[in-house]
Design an enzyme around this catalytic site. Structure first.
Site, PDB file in Angstrom:
ATOM      1  N   GLY A 198       0.832  -1.194   0.000  1.00  0.00           N
ATOM      2  CA  GLY A 198       0.000   0.000   0.000  1.00  0.00           C
ATOM      3  C   GLY A 198       0.867   1.245   0.000  1.00  0.00           C
ATOM      4  O   GLY A 198       2.021   1.215   0.439  1.00  0.00           O
ATOM      5  N   GLN A 248       2.953  10.073   1.055  1.00  0.00           N
ATOM      6  CA  GLN A 248       4.260   9.414   1.103  1.00  0.00           C
ATOM      7  C   GLN A 248       5.132   9.752  -0.098  1.00  0.00           C
ATOM      8  O   GLN A 248       6.349   9.533  -0.067  1.00  0.00           O
ATOM      9  CB  GLN A 248       4.090   7.892   1.199  1.00  0.00           C
ATOM     10  CG  GLN A 248       3.456   7.455   2.516  1.00  0.00           C
ATOM     11  CD  GLN A 248       3.335   5.946   2.600  1.00  0.00           C
ATOM     12  OE1 GLN A 248       2.375   5.382   2.118  1.00  0.00           O
ATOM     13  NE2 GLN A 248       4.331   5.290   3.183  1.00  0.00           N
ATOM     14  N   CYS A 301       5.968   0.146   7.212  1.00  0.00           N
ATOM     15  CA  CYS A 301       5.576   1.294   6.400  1.00  0.00           C
ATOM     16  C   CYS A 301       6.742   1.668   5.503  1.00  0.00           C
ATOM     17  O   CYS A 301       7.888   1.690   5.959  1.00  0.00           O
ATOM     18  CB  CYS A 301       5.223   2.467   7.316  1.00  0.00           C
ATOM     19  SG  CYS A 301       4.706   3.936   6.408  1.00  0.00           S
ATOM     20  N   LEU A 302       6.455   1.958   4.242  1.00  0.00           N
ATOM     21  CA  LEU A 302       7.533   2.316   3.320  1.00  0.00           C
ATOM     22  C   LEU A 302       8.219   3.615   3.730  1.00  0.00           C
ATOM     23  O   LEU A 302       9.338   3.881   3.312  1.00  0.00           O
ATOM     24  CB  LEU A 302       6.991   2.427   1.887  1.00  0.00           C
ATOM     25  CG  LEU A 302       6.487   1.098   1.286  1.00  0.00           C
ATOM     26  CD1 LEU A 302       5.889   1.334  -0.094  1.00  0.00           C
ATOM     27  CD2 LEU A 302       7.616   0.078   1.203  1.00  0.00           C
ATOM     28  N   HIS A 362      -4.439   1.469   7.457  1.00  0.00           N
ATOM     29  CA  HIS A 362      -3.099   2.064   7.577  1.00  0.00           C
ATOM     30  C   HIS A 362      -2.940   3.217   6.574  1.00  0.00           C
ATOM     31  O   HIS A 362      -2.439   4.290   6.926  1.00  0.00           O
ATOM     32  CB  HIS A 362      -2.062   0.954   7.324  1.00  0.00           C
ATOM     33  CG  HIS A 362      -0.638   1.383   7.272  1.00  0.00           C
ATOM     34  ND1 HIS A 362       0.327   0.889   8.132  1.00  0.00           N
ATOM     35  CD2 HIS A 362       0.027   2.255   6.447  1.00  0.00           C
ATOM     36  CE1 HIS A 362       1.496   1.448   7.833  1.00  0.00           C
ATOM     37  NE2 HIS A 362       1.351   2.275   6.817  1.00  0.00           N
ATOM     38  N   GLU A 363      -3.394   2.994   5.330  1.00  0.00           N
ATOM     39  CA  GLU A 363      -3.222   4.029   4.298  1.00  0.00           C
ATOM     40  C   GLU A 363      -4.153   5.221   4.527  1.00  0.00           C
ATOM     41  O   GLU A 363      -3.750   6.379   4.313  1.00  0.00           O
ATOM     42  CB  GLU A 363      -3.437   3.444   2.904  1.00  0.00           C
ATOM     43  CG  GLU A 363      -2.530   2.265   2.526  1.00  0.00           C
ATOM     44  CD  GLU A 363      -1.052   2.516   2.750  1.00  0.00           C
ATOM     45  OE1 GLU A 363      -0.617   3.677   2.712  1.00  0.00           O
ATOM     46  OE2 GLU A 363      -0.323   1.531   2.988  1.00  0.00           O
ATOM     47  N   HIS A 379      -2.659   7.566   6.862  1.00  0.00           N
ATOM     48  CA  HIS A 379      -1.670   8.475   6.251  1.00  0.00           C
ATOM     49  C   HIS A 379      -2.338   9.767   5.771  1.00  0.00           C
ATOM     50  O   HIS A 379      -1.741  10.842   5.842  1.00  0.00           O
ATOM     51  CB  HIS A 379      -0.988   7.819   5.048  1.00  0.00           C
ATOM     52  CG  HIS A 379       0.202   6.971   5.401  1.00  0.00           C
ATOM     53  ND1 HIS A 379       1.332   7.481   5.994  1.00  0.00           N
ATOM     54  CD2 HIS A 379       0.442   5.649   5.237  1.00  0.00           C
ATOM     55  CE1 HIS A 379       2.225   6.510   6.171  1.00  0.00           C
ATOM     56  NE2 HIS A 379       1.705   5.372   5.719  1.00  0.00           N
TER      57      HIS A 379
HETATM   58 NI    NI Z   1       2.623   3.470   5.701  1.00  0.00          NI
END
Ligand code: NI
Length: 182
Positions: free
Chosen positions: A45, A50, A94-95, A136-137, A140
């Site tokens: 995701g 991000q 998380c990226l 989670h997304e 963000h």
């Molecule tokens: Ni994340």
């Protein structure tokens, strides 16, 4: 085009993202770039902030079975319309916080409504990894990350590691703006 992923801590990851008023060719291009960036990372995701765009859009694909067809999803202006009382715990990463993982408790299932890139309203109920990922997304888009669910000491420890990672990357000749790639 693969876009650089912002690394925590970064003020752009803490902002409340703006609703998207219109689906434009630029937005469709951003969605394509986000999917490409997510698959390359690799991740399941990715949210627009991000990659430095504070707009309410996310992409995801939680198909993990080897050989199964990919299911790239693009959600514009996603809203959780229902959450189960049952909870589940997943080890999340998380990226924007590379190599850090923590068990996070969330509603086991959620229903989400969003606008598709074709402009149509869509709604779907998610379970399992899909449910964790979409929550989670969406977090963000509110400027919230999974480490915000952790105790302050643990969160500070992870933040210090990320600050060091960014310093090391800057010194090693990376772009120096906290970007993971590019
Ligand atoms: Ni994340």
């Amino acid at each position: 085009m693969i876009r650089p992923i912002l690394i925590h801590p970064d003020p752009r990851l803490k902002r409340l993202c703006d609703p998207i008023a219109e689906i434009t060719p630029d937005l469709a291009r951003l969605a394509d770039d986000m999917l490409e960036t997510m698959y390359a990372a690799p991740g399941v995701g990715l949210a627009a902030p991000q990659v430095g765009v504070t707009k309410r859009m996310l992409v995801m694909d939680c198909v993990k079975e080897p050989g199964a067809a990919a299911r790239p999803m693009v959600l514009v202006n996603p809203v959780v319309t229902w959450a189960s009382e049952d909870v589940s715990i997943y080890e999340e990463g998380c990226l924007s916080i590379p190599d850090q993982y923590a068990e996070i408790e969330r509603p086991a299932e959620v229903r989400v409504r969003w606008t598709g890139l074709d402009g149509t309203e869509q709604e779907e109920q998610f379970a399992g990894l899909w449910s964790t990922c979409v929550q989670h997304e969406i977090d963000h888009l509110e400027g919230k990350m999974f480490i915000d669910y952790l105790r302050p000491l643990r969160r500070q420890m992870i933040t210090r590691k990320m600050e060091k990672l960014k310093r090391d990357r800057a010194r090693d000749g990376a772009s120096g703006d906290g970007a993971l790639r590019g």
